[in-house]
Design a protein around this motif. Structure first.
Motif, PDB file in Angstrom:
ATOM      1  N   GLU A 174     -12.838   5.760  -0.852  1.00 41.74           N
ATOM      2  CA  GLU A 174     -11.935   6.875  -1.075  1.00 41.74           C
ATOM      3  C   GLU A 174     -10.578   6.342  -1.502  1.00 41.74           C
ATOM      4  O   GLU A 174     -10.237   5.176  -1.241  1.00 41.74           O
ATOM      5  N   CYS A 175      -9.811   7.181  -2.179  1.00 41.28           N
ATOM      6  CA  CYS A 175      -8.488   6.770  -2.642  1.00 41.28           C
ATOM      7  C   CYS A 175      -7.512   7.922  -2.436  1.00 41.28           C
ATOM      8  O   CYS A 175      -7.901   9.102  -2.505  1.00 41.28           O
ATOM      9  N   TYR A 234      -4.102   2.041 -12.674  1.00 42.08           N
ATOM     10  CA  TYR A 234      -3.095   2.992 -12.204  1.00 42.08           C
ATOM     11  C   TYR A 234      -1.731   2.566 -12.752  1.00 42.08           C
ATOM     12  O   TYR A 234      -1.373   1.385 -12.672  1.00 42.08           O
ATOM     13  N   VAL A 271      -1.816   3.221  -5.000  1.00 46.55           N
ATOM     14  CA  VAL A 271      -2.935   4.059  -4.566  1.00 46.55           C
ATOM     15  C   VAL A 271      -3.682   3.333  -3.452  1.00 46.55           C
ATOM     16  O   VAL A 271      -4.072   2.171  -3.597  1.00 46.55           O
ATOM     17  N   ARG A 272      -3.853   4.012  -2.331  1.00 48.67           N
ATOM     18  CA  ARG A 272      -4.572   3.411  -1.211  1.00 48.67           C
ATOM     19  C   ARG A 272      -6.071   3.584  -1.439  1.00 48.67           C
ATOM     20  O   ARG A 272      -6.551   4.695  -1.668  1.00 48.67           O
ATOM     21  N   ILE A 273      -6.789   2.484  -1.393  1.00 44.28           N
ATOM     22  CA  ILE A 273      -8.232   2.501  -1.574  1.00 44.28           C
ATOM     23  C   ILE A 273      -8.880   1.924  -0.323  1.00 44.28           C
ATOM     24  O   ILE A 273      -8.508   0.839   0.135  1.00 44.28           O
ATOM     25  N   TYR A 277      -6.131  12.628  -4.300  1.00 43.40           N
ATOM     26  CA  TYR A 277      -7.161  12.183  -3.371  1.00 43.40           C
ATOM     27  C   TYR A 277      -8.535  12.224  -4.045  1.00 43.40           C
ATOM     28  O   TYR A 277      -8.815  13.121  -4.854  1.00 43.40           O
ATOM     29  N   GLU A 322       0.807  -1.210   0.000  1.00 46.78           N
ATOM     30  CA  GLU A 322       0.000   0.000   0.000  1.00 46.78           C
ATOM     31  C   GLU A 322       0.845   1.268   0.000  1.00 46.78           C
ATOM     32  O   GLU A 322       0.353   2.338  -0.353  1.00 46.78           O
TER      33      GLU A 322
END
Length: 292
Positions: free
Chosen positions: A44-45, A107, A12-14, A94, A8
């Motif tokens: 959210e990302c 991504y 991209v953190r989802i 974001y 992570e």
């Protein structure tokens, strides 16, 4: 190279994470992260890294939400399908949304210092500008091809993705400089065309790197790829595949499908058959029965 373990810190953190499936592939200088939502719920990302991020949103519509890239105004655009976003290294990305459909997005994480990206292009020294929800046909085509390679539905040629990485880097430079897709004059010279074509014919069954061909022509990989396409009407990788299939057509008259597959560089008959059908519209067996 496929990797089932998602770091992570590098992606991209989802959140929540259980709302998505993701598949990672990595090549020299580039990682592809293919994400598909599996639950219809808000998420959210966010992302910030020393790598550039290119977002290709294949399918996404939202009833509510916003997206931001550091340095640009926030966007509340509802239909994001077919849009690209570019986040330069060091910038914050974001977004949040209440999705109307199950999102599909890819991504692409680009190493600014990747050796595949030409030294003479000064890619690592370029001050890239952020872009949010834009359209660019050539970049979109490249991301679609890279997604195919990442999911195993592409060319199945080992170094095809590396060639796409080189083109992706230079398309980003072109976009950042505001250049258009005007076709430049001139391609490979006569001696360059002959040397490269002869090399490909002699190595049809081998893996051929773009850098190898470029070295034969005494050009950088990027300029070689451009000049080759102008001279031969197709990119080097596609020309290599086309020549393999032409050789295969001849060999099918006297050899089994398995023997032909091995002779033109395919380790598996199924891979050969898939590529053969993609190029000719026939399976090898159908071609031998209908055409020969």
């Amino acid at each position: 190279m496929l990797d089932s373990q998602v770091n992570e810190e590098q992606c991209v953190r989802i959140a929540p994470a259980e709302t998505i499936n993701r598949q990672l592939s990595e090549w020299q200088g580039l990682r592809a992260d293919v994400v598909s939502a599996v639950k219809h719920q808000p998420f959210e990302c966010s992302f910030r890294s020393q790598q550039h991020l290119l977002v290709a949103t294949e399918y996404s519509e939202r009833d509510d939400g916003e997206t931001s890239v550091e340095g640009l105004p926030k966007s509340t655009l509802r239909n994001l399908s077919g849009r690209l976003t570019f986040v330069p290294a060091g910038h914050h990305y974001y977004g949040w949304q209440h999705p109307r459909v199950l999102t599909r997005v890819s991504y692409f994480y680009i190493d600014p210092h990747a050796p595949l990206l030409d030294a003479d292009s000064r890619f690592s020294e370029t001050d890239f500008r952020p872009r949010l929800f834009f359209s660019d046909p050539e970049l979109w085509r490249l991301t679609a091809r890279l997604k195919q390679e990442a999911t195993g539905s592409g060319s199945q040629l080992p170094h095809y993705a590396e060639a796409l990485t080189v083109l992706l880097g230079h398309e980003l430079l072109r976009l950042n400089n505001g250049a258009t897709h005007a076709i430049t004059r001139g391609g490979l010279s006569g001696w360059q065309q002959k040397r490269v074509a002869d090399f490909i014919e002699e190595h049809l069954a081998d893996e051929i790197r773009l850098a190898q061909l470029a070295e034969l022509a005494s050009l950088s990989p990027y300029h070689f790829a451009r000049a080759f396409k102008q001279s031969f009407g197709m990119p080097p990788h596609r020309y290599h595949v086309a020549r393999r299939i032409e050789r295969a057509k001849t060999l099918l008259a006297s050899s089994t499908v398995t023997q032909v597959a091995l002779a033109v560089g395919f380790a598996e008959t199924s891979s050969f058959s898939a590529v053969f059908r993609k190029v000719t519209g026939f399976t090898p067996s159908e071609f031998r029965r209908v055409v020969m």
